[in-house]
Enzyme design. Structure first.
Site, short mmCIF file in Angstrom:
data_model
loop_
_atom_site.label_atom_id
_atom_site.label_comp_id
_atom_site.label_asym_id
_atom_site.label_seq_id
_atom_site.Cartn_x
_atom_site.Cartn_y
_atom_site.Cartn_z
N ASP A 1 -17.06 52.95 53.95
CA ASP A 1 -17.10 51.50 53.80
C ASP A 1 -18.42 51.02 54.41
O ASP A 1 -18.65 51.19 55.61
CB ASP A 1 -15.91 50.88 54.53
CG ASP A 1 -15.47 49.58 53.92
OD1 ASP A 1 -16.35 48.78 53.54
OD2 ASP A 1 -14.24 49.34 53.83
N ASP B 1 -18.92 46.27 51.38
CA ASP B 1 -18.19 45.08 51.80
C ASP B 1 -18.94 43.79 51.45
O ASP B 1 -20.14 43.67 51.74
CB ASP B 1 -18.00 45.16 53.32
CG ASP B 1 -17.05 44.12 53.85
OD1 ASP B 1 -15.88 44.14 53.44
OD2 ASP B 1 -17.47 43.29 54.68
N GLU C 1 -17.82 45.17 46.57
CA GLU C 1 -16.81 44.11 46.68
C GLU C 1 -17.52 42.77 46.49
O GLU C 1 -18.46 42.46 47.21
CB GLU C 1 -16.13 44.16 48.04
CG GLU C 1 -14.96 43.20 48.11
CD GLU C 1 -14.60 42.74 49.52
OE1 GLU C 1 -13.44 42.40 49.72
OE2 GLU C 1 -15.48 42.69 50.41
N HIS D 1 -6.29 46.24 52.14
CA HIS D 1 -5.99 45.82 53.51
C HIS D 1 -6.15 44.32 53.71
O HIS D 1 -5.87 43.83 54.80
CB HIS D 1 -6.92 46.57 54.47
CG HIS D 1 -8.35 46.19 54.23
ND1 HIS D 1 -9.02 46.54 53.07
CD2 HIS D 1 -9.22 45.46 54.96
CE1 HIS D 1 -10.24 46.03 53.12
NE2 HIS D 1 -10.40 45.37 54.25
N ASP D 2 -6.61 43.59 52.70
CA ASP D 2 -6.76 42.13 52.80
C ASP D 2 -5.68 41.40 52.02
O ASP D 2 -5.66 40.16 52.02
CB ASP D 2 -8.11 41.68 52.21
CG ASP D 2 -9.31 42.17 53.00
OD1 ASP D 2 -9.18 42.38 54.22
OD2 ASP D 2 -10.38 42.35 52.38
O1 ISL Z 1 -9.15 37.26 50.77
C1 ISL Z 1 -9.97 36.87 51.57
C2 ISL Z 1 -10.39 35.48 51.77
O2 ISL Z 1 -9.44 34.78 52.50
C3 ISL Z 1 -10.62 37.77 52.43
O3 ISL Z 1 -9.77 38.54 53.18
C4 ISL Z 1 -11.58 38.60 51.60
O4 ISL Z 1 -10.99 39.73 51.16
C5 ISL Z 1 -12.77 38.81 52.41
O5 ISL Z 1 -13.41 37.64 52.47
C6 ISL Z 1 -13.71 39.94 52.03
O6 ISL Z 1 -13.24 41.04 52.67
C7 ISL Z 1 -14.04 41.97 53.31
O7 ISL Z 1 -14.94 41.43 54.25
C8 ISL Z 1 -14.40 40.85 55.41
C9 ISL Z 1 -13.30 41.69 56.06
O8 ISL Z 1 -12.61 40.90 56.98
C10 ISL Z 1 -12.35 42.24 55.04
O9 ISL Z 1 -11.39 43.05 55.66
C11 ISL Z 1 -13.16 42.97 54.03
O10 ISL Z 1 -12.39 43.66 53.08
C12 ISL Z 1 -15.54 40.68 56.37
O11 ISL Z 1 -16.15 41.92 56.60
#
Ligand code: ISL
Length: 548
Positions: A98, A197, A251, A323-324
């Site tokens: 990642d 990311d 992403e 995970h989000d």
């Molecule tokens: O869904 C979302 C907006 O509320 C977020 O969780 C979204 O997935 C995020 O903005 C992007 O995620 C990635 O970057 C973030 C991290 O917290 C997440 O876990 C990661 O997947 C910042 O690094």
């Protein structure tokens, strides 16, 4: 034409903190993952995406990196990492790291030196002096202003996420070279690619102008697809990612399918783009914490838009969970009455659409959203910031938290029915969901007709069926809106999926004879030749071969 390996792969995402704890400290670790490599091999996956394992204060559980070249203490050492990589490669499973480089941790040495004004680090981040509050009106994804005042430098710094995640200044060529070096470090160690990311946020509009006020996140129009985004990605690609065997999955929250075409395909700097259309369907007018229902038609359209735009040039990245996100069986299915049926129907959607499917840990056993009666156990920074900002008491927002919190997918992996679900011998950092006696990997593997077995069989079927791996996709139109039906075609073979997205019986008419190859009811209309009117039961999914 030979296909890159990743177009034929099924990828499995591991969130290290919650996967498997080998030393009883309640936190998952690399040796813990090593212990489960055979599990991954049995499931039949071809690659693993490892959420961040780098040294980190864990303000955002690893998405706040303090050192890109060492492993977080709780997770192990570089030697543990090498052991894991070797064990995966021994089983022909590749590994994606990642790459979190839109921002670092505020505890990264670069930031510590930057806030002291030391050259050359002084220009590694976005600093602005301002007498009267934040330099612009941009908001953080996690709520509040995107600027925090730093006493040492006597200036504000930009953070599109938490205040402990300062944004790197990609306009600075040194920063871009640092990122190349980080990639090269891990490629030299043998990794096979990266999940990148929030990679669409790295370029900010010239002059950092104010955003148009809105109810979601002020400023997004100035950083979600900035002026240099393509140039930065192309430069990174040309410097370190050009080997076609390296996979680069970007992403890109907020990027449309049409725009994604510019980043992938033969000339694009990325292999795939992680889309968001289908995971924001249940966000209401006030966003994530204002959840609403997902309609079957909306769900299909969100996924099909990406199928259509990436049909000729490019390759879809398929996922229903990470995970989000909340657990898919709770979000798009029914985790009570039709737990098995809806989890396996969603597996069918994921594994038979065109693209590279990503299965998130626990999805293969139908793990569900958690229950959070006591907010003091919550750990996710986004949820905690929301709770800190809201004027409502917890009782009023509990439903929203239980529907949407990122902690839903971060509860420990449910390995077996023993204490703490076999995840740890200690106290888990986030409580285990209490349905682990019924939903766990050990019992799923013992049973002949579990969600796990269904995943395994469908992954195997996909691996041996070129039409599913490579075939084109055509939507079957004459079906009710509640039925997701499509046909994959390759080299004269046609494979069809009929997925009932609802708990109601749906009638479809099958206009050519087909034979069911995979079905999710115990008496699947299986092996049977189907032709004419067909009743799909609640959440029934059928994968069929055309018989003529
Ligand atoms: O869904 C979302 C907006 O509320 C977020 O969780 C979204 O997935 C995020 O903005 C992007 O995620 C990635 O970057 C973030 C991290 O917290 C997440 O876990 C990661 O997947 C910042 O690094």
């Amino acid at each position: 034409m030979s296909q890159p390996w990743w177009t034929e792969a099924v990828c499995y995402q591991i969130y290290p903190r919650s996967f498997n704890d080998s030393d009883g400290d309640g936190v998952g670790d690399l040796p813990g993952i090593r212990e489960r490599v055979d599990y991954l091999d049995d499931l039949g996956v071809d690659a693993v995406w490892l959420s961040p394992v780098y040294q980190s204060p864990q303000a955002d559980h690893g998405y706040d990196v303090a050192d890109y070249r060492s492993i977080h203490d709780e997770y192990g050492t570089l030697a543990d990492f090498d052991d894991l990589l070797e064990a995966l490669h021994d089983r022909d499973i590749r590994l994606l790291m990642d790459l979190v480089v839109n921002h670092t941790s505020d505890e990264h040495e670069w930031f510590e030196r930057s806030r002291r004004g030391e050259k050359p680090y002084d220009e590694y981040y976005y600093w602005r002096e301002s007498e009267d509050g934040p330099p612009n009106n941009w908001e953080s994804t996690f709520g509040g202003s995107a600027w925090t005042y730093d006493e040492t430098r006597e200036a504000y710094y930009l953070h599109l996420f938490d205040e402990k995640q300062p944004d790197l200044n990609w306009r600075n060529p040194r920063v871009r070279e640092e990122v190349q070096d980080i990639c090269q470090f891990w490629l030299d160690r043998g990794v096979d690619g990266f999940r990148m990311d929030v990679i669409n946020l790295i370029s900010k509009a010239e002059g950092l102008p104010d955003g148009v006020p809105n109810d979601m996140q002020v400023g997004v129009e100035h950083f979600w697809d900035g002026p240099n985004l393509e140039a930065y990605l192309q430069e990174l690609h040309d410097a370190v990612l050009a080997d076609p065997a390296i996979v680069a999955v970007g992403e890109m929250p907020g990027i449309s399918a049409g725009r994604a075409q510019d980043f992938v395909g033969e000339d694009g700097p990325l292999s795939m783009v992680i889309s968001f259309d289908h995971v924001v369907l249940d966000w209401g007018p006030d966003g994530r914490w204002d959840p609403t229902d997902v309609s079957p038609g909306g769900f299909q359209r969100a996924l099909l838009t990406w199928q259509e735009h990436l049909a000729e040039n490019g390759w879809p990245c398929l996922y229903l969970e990470n995970h989000d996100q909340p657990r898919s069986v709770s979000r798009y299915g029914d985790d009570e009455t039709y737990h098995y049926e809806s989890a396996t129907m969603l597996a069918t959607v994921l594994l038979t659409l065109r693209g590279t499917p990503f299965v998130y840990q626990g999805q293969e056993i139908g793990m569900t959203n958690a229950s959070f009666p006591d907010p003091s156990v919550l750990e996710d920074v986004e949820t905690l910031n929301f709770l800190a900002e809201t004027d409502d008491d917890y009782a009023a927002v509990r439903d929203a938290v239980e529907a949407q919190s990122r902690d839903n997918s971060r509860t420990p992996m449910q390995w077996d029915g023993t204490e703490q679900a076999g995840f740890t011998t200690g106290d888990p950092w986030l409580p285990v969901t209490d349905n682990y006696h019924e939903i766990n990997a050990a019992s799923a593997r013992e049973s002949d007709d579990s969600i796990w077995q269904f995943y395994r069989e469908l992954i195997e079927f996909r691996a041996e069926t070129p039409a599913l791996r490579r075939g084109s996709l055509a939507v079957l139109e004459d079906v009710p809106e509640a039925v997701f039906a499509f046909e994959r075609t390759h080299d004269g073979r046609h494979v069809r999926s009929y997925c009932n997205l609802t708990d109601a019986i749906q009638e479809v008419s099958v206009e050519v004879p087909v034979a069911t190859v995979v079905g999710n009811y115990r008496d699947p209309q299986a092996g049977e030749s189907l032709h004419g009117d067909l009743e799909l039961r609640p959440y029934e999914a059928l994968v069929c071969d055309l018989t003529e």
